[in-house]
Design a protein around this motif. Structure first.
Motif, mmCIF file in Angstrom:
data_model
loop_
_atom_site.group_PDB
_atom_site.id
_atom_site.type_symbol
_atom_site.label_atom_id
_atom_site.label_comp_id
_atom_site.label_asym_id
_atom_site.label_seq_id
_atom_site.Cartn_x
_atom_site.Cartn_y
_atom_site.Cartn_z
ATOM 1 N N LYS A 1 0.828 -1.195 0.000
ATOM 2 C CA LYS A 1 0.000 0.000 0.000
ATOM 3 C C LYS A 1 0.867 1.253 0.000
ATOM 4 O O LYS A 1 1.905 1.308 0.655
ATOM 5 C CB LYS A 1 -0.906 0.017 1.238
ATOM 6 N N VAL A 2 0.409 2.256 -0.719
ATOM 7 C CA VAL A 2 1.172 3.501 -0.852
ATOM 8 C C VAL A 2 0.885 4.453 0.296
ATOM 9 O O VAL A 2 1.799 4.945 0.968
ATOM 10 C CB VAL A 2 0.859 4.177 -2.201
ATOM 11 N N LEU A 3 -0.391 4.729 0.569
ATOM 12 C CA LEU A 3 -0.752 5.749 1.547
ATOM 13 C C LEU A 3 -0.293 5.413 2.962
ATOM 14 O O LEU A 3 0.031 6.295 3.747
ATOM 15 C CB LEU A 3 -2.272 5.974 1.536
ATOM 16 N N SER A 4 -0.250 4.137 3.292
ATOM 17 C CA SER A 4 0.167 3.735 4.637
ATOM 18 C C SER A 4 1.680 3.649 4.786
ATOM 19 O O SER A 4 2.187 3.379 5.872
ATOM 20 C CB SER A 4 -0.478 2.385 5.003
ATOM 21 N N ASP B 1 7.841 16.685 -9.109
ATOM 22 C CA ASP B 1 6.978 17.768 -9.589
ATOM 23 C C ASP B 1 5.524 17.323 -9.677
ATOM 24 O O ASP B 1 4.597 18.097 -9.375
ATOM 25 C CB ASP B 1 7.450 18.245 -10.968
ATOM 26 N N ALA B 2 5.313 16.086 -10.093
ATOM 27 C CA ALA B 2 3.942 15.560 -10.180
ATOM 28 C C ALA B 2 3.308 15.461 -8.794
ATOM 29 O O ALA B 2 2.117 15.750 -8.625
ATOM 30 C CB ALA B 2 3.960 14.195 -10.859
ATOM 31 N N GLY C 1 -2.869 5.460 -11.735
ATOM 32 C CA GLY C 1 -2.461 6.177 -10.537
ATOM 33 C C GLY C 1 -1.113 6.854 -10.740
ATOM 34 O O GLY C 1 -0.480 6.734 -11.787
ATOM 35 N N ARG C 2 -0.683 7.573 -9.712
ATOM 36 C CA ARG C 2 0.579 8.299 -9.817
ATOM 37 C C ARG C 2 1.788 7.438 -9.514
ATOM 38 O O ARG C 2 2.863 7.619 -10.088
ATOM 39 C CB ARG C 2 0.565 9.500 -8.855
ATOM 40 N N LEU D 1 4.972 -3.367 -6.883
ATOM 41 C CA LEU D 1 3.691 -2.841 -7.362
ATOM 42 C C LEU D 1 2.976 -2.060 -6.268
ATOM 43 O O LEU D 1 2.998 -2.454 -5.096
ATOM 44 C CB LEU D 1 2.777 -3.991 -7.796
ATOM 45 N N PRO D 2 2.307 -0.956 -6.624
ATOM 46 C CA PRO D 2 1.432 -0.287 -5.655
ATOM 47 C C PRO D 2 0.224 -1.170 -5.359
ATOM 48 O O PRO D 2 -0.250 -1.888 -6.236
ATOM 49 C CB PRO D 2 1.027 1.004 -6.374
#
Length: 415
Positions: free
Chosen positions: A68-71, A97-98, A132-133, A149-150
């Motif tokens: 997971k990305v956000l955690s 920058d993104a 996604g980003r 992988l995200p």
């Protein structure tokens, strides 16, 4: 050559043992003729994750790491993978920058900690993520290919399909041929299902069945191995036909199909509409149905009538019914279904009332007791008494699944 998936994050272990991200990867690999040999679930603690990474690199040639990305587990896995493979991280200014642009668009200031999301490993190929980003990364290490992988299933699927599978030769990762499929079922207990299918499930590694339970739903995972792909595909079709014949109405879909998707498709095909009267599920059935794009074509309304007053004022349930039989009763469920259908003028009215627990039970009406009713003009009102096991969330989930399955059954009967 062994293939392995590592799922990183305590939320995968605690909240969802089925792990959708792992299922997406395994399904797409199997469709390409590649069978997964190992699946590991590990928390985001660095020492444990590093141990698992080193074990995987020592035993597997194709390794997928999903986090997971956000955690923050994604960044932890990226850092440790770089260390284990003896690479280093450098700042990618385009990615930075993104990230800044995203914060600016929200009117927020990017915190310094967010910069680590723009760190990319050296000598690793960055794979675009069209959904996604956060990109994926492909590491080539000696005889290993390691892919980070995200952890979002909707982001993973196109990355696997477009960026990874075209590079892989299935013959490198298996001997002979392999294929499989998933059948989705609802309403039949696992013990009964296994008994019905025991003559089809053959031991010996060439043809076998696995089961994954999710409340009242069970996914049947079929796998067939052999020397020739056409023979494997033929035996898989035969397994599928045999299982569908034995289980009949309990099979509702294939692959990643959900029960609410199938119900939505049936409603659309029949140009039918539905309205919901929910008590113990608190709107969960409406949530499931309205998660499907285009549901406005068949979903007319949903009413959460939790109190007795709400059942009487919003659904026109007679006070005498509740006083005589109680709010949790077949009579009340029937009155709720008929009331919501009459008020909304829909093809179907679906109602649920029950005791989700942990409180509110009596010796006559224990926790998990639920009544479900489906009203229609053609067949009148059908109802079912259920006694569901589990905690409050399990009871609500099982109730919603069973209500949707009852509606599916009515739709199939009214062709």
């Amino acid at each position: 050559m062994p293939v392995e998936i590592i799922s990183v994050g305590s939320e995968f272990i605690i909240q969802d043992t089925r792990n959708n991200s792992v299922a997406v990867i395994a399904r797409q690999l199997l469709d390409a003729g590649i069978e997964v040999d190992y699946v590991s679930f590990v928390s985001g603690q660095e020492n444990r994750l590093e141990d698992i990474l080193r074990q995987a690199i020592g035993r597997s040639n194709l390794i997928f790491i999903v986090a997971k990305v956000l955690s923050g587990e994604y960044d932890t896995a990226k850092k440790l993978l770089t260390r284990v493979l003896k690479k280093r991280l450098i700042l990618n200014y385009k990615l930075l920058d993104a990230i800044k642009a995203e914060y600016d668009a929200r009117g927020d200031t990017m915190p310094p900690t967010a910069e680590k999301q723009a760190l990319v490993p050296t000598e690793a190929e960055m794979l675009d993520n069209e959904k996604g980003r956060t990109p994926a990364f492909l590491f080539a290490h000696e005889q290993n290919s390691v892919i980070l992988l995200p952890g979002q299933p909707d982001e993973i699927a196109p990355i696997i399909k477009q960026r990874i599978l075209p590079r892989l030769d299935p013959k490198t990762f298996r001997f002979g041929a392999v294929n499989g499929m998933i059948l989705k079922t609802c309403g039949l207990p696992l013990s009964s299902m296994k008994e019905l299918l025991k003559s089809i499930d053959r031991e010996g590694g060439q043809q076998y069945i696995n089961y994954v339970e999710d409340g009242e739903e069970i996914s049947i995972i079929l796998t067939v191995k052999g020397e020739i792909q056409t023979d494997v595909e033929s035996r898989l079709r035969l397994m599928n036909e045999q299982i569908v014949k034995k289980l009949e109405r309990y099979v509702y879909g294939v692959g990643a199909e959900t029960l609410e998707e199938v119900v939505g498709r049936l409603l659309t095909d029949r140009k039918a509409t539905v309205a919901l009267a929910e008590s113990c599920t608190g709107g969960l059935i409406a949530h499931k149905l309205t998660n499907i794009a285009g549901s406005s074509a068949y979903m007319e309304r949903g009413v959460v009538a939790y109190s007795n007053d709400a059942k009487m004022s919003l659904l026109d349930v007679s006070p005498n019914i509740i006083e005589r039989h109680g709010a949790v009763s077949a009579e009340t469920a029937v009155a709720m279904a008929e009331g919501i259908r009459w008020l909304s003028q829909t093809t179907y009215g679906v109602a649920v009332t029950g005791i989700a627990g942990p409180g509110g039970a009596t010796p006559e009406k224990p926790v998990g007791l639920v009544f479900i009713a489906v009203a229609s003009e053609q067949r009148g009102t059908q109802w079912r008494k259920c006694q569901f096991p589990g905690d409050r969330l399990e009871v609500k989930t099982r109730t919603a699944q069973t209500a949707l399955d009852m509606l599916r059954g009515e739709l199939l009967r009214e062709k």
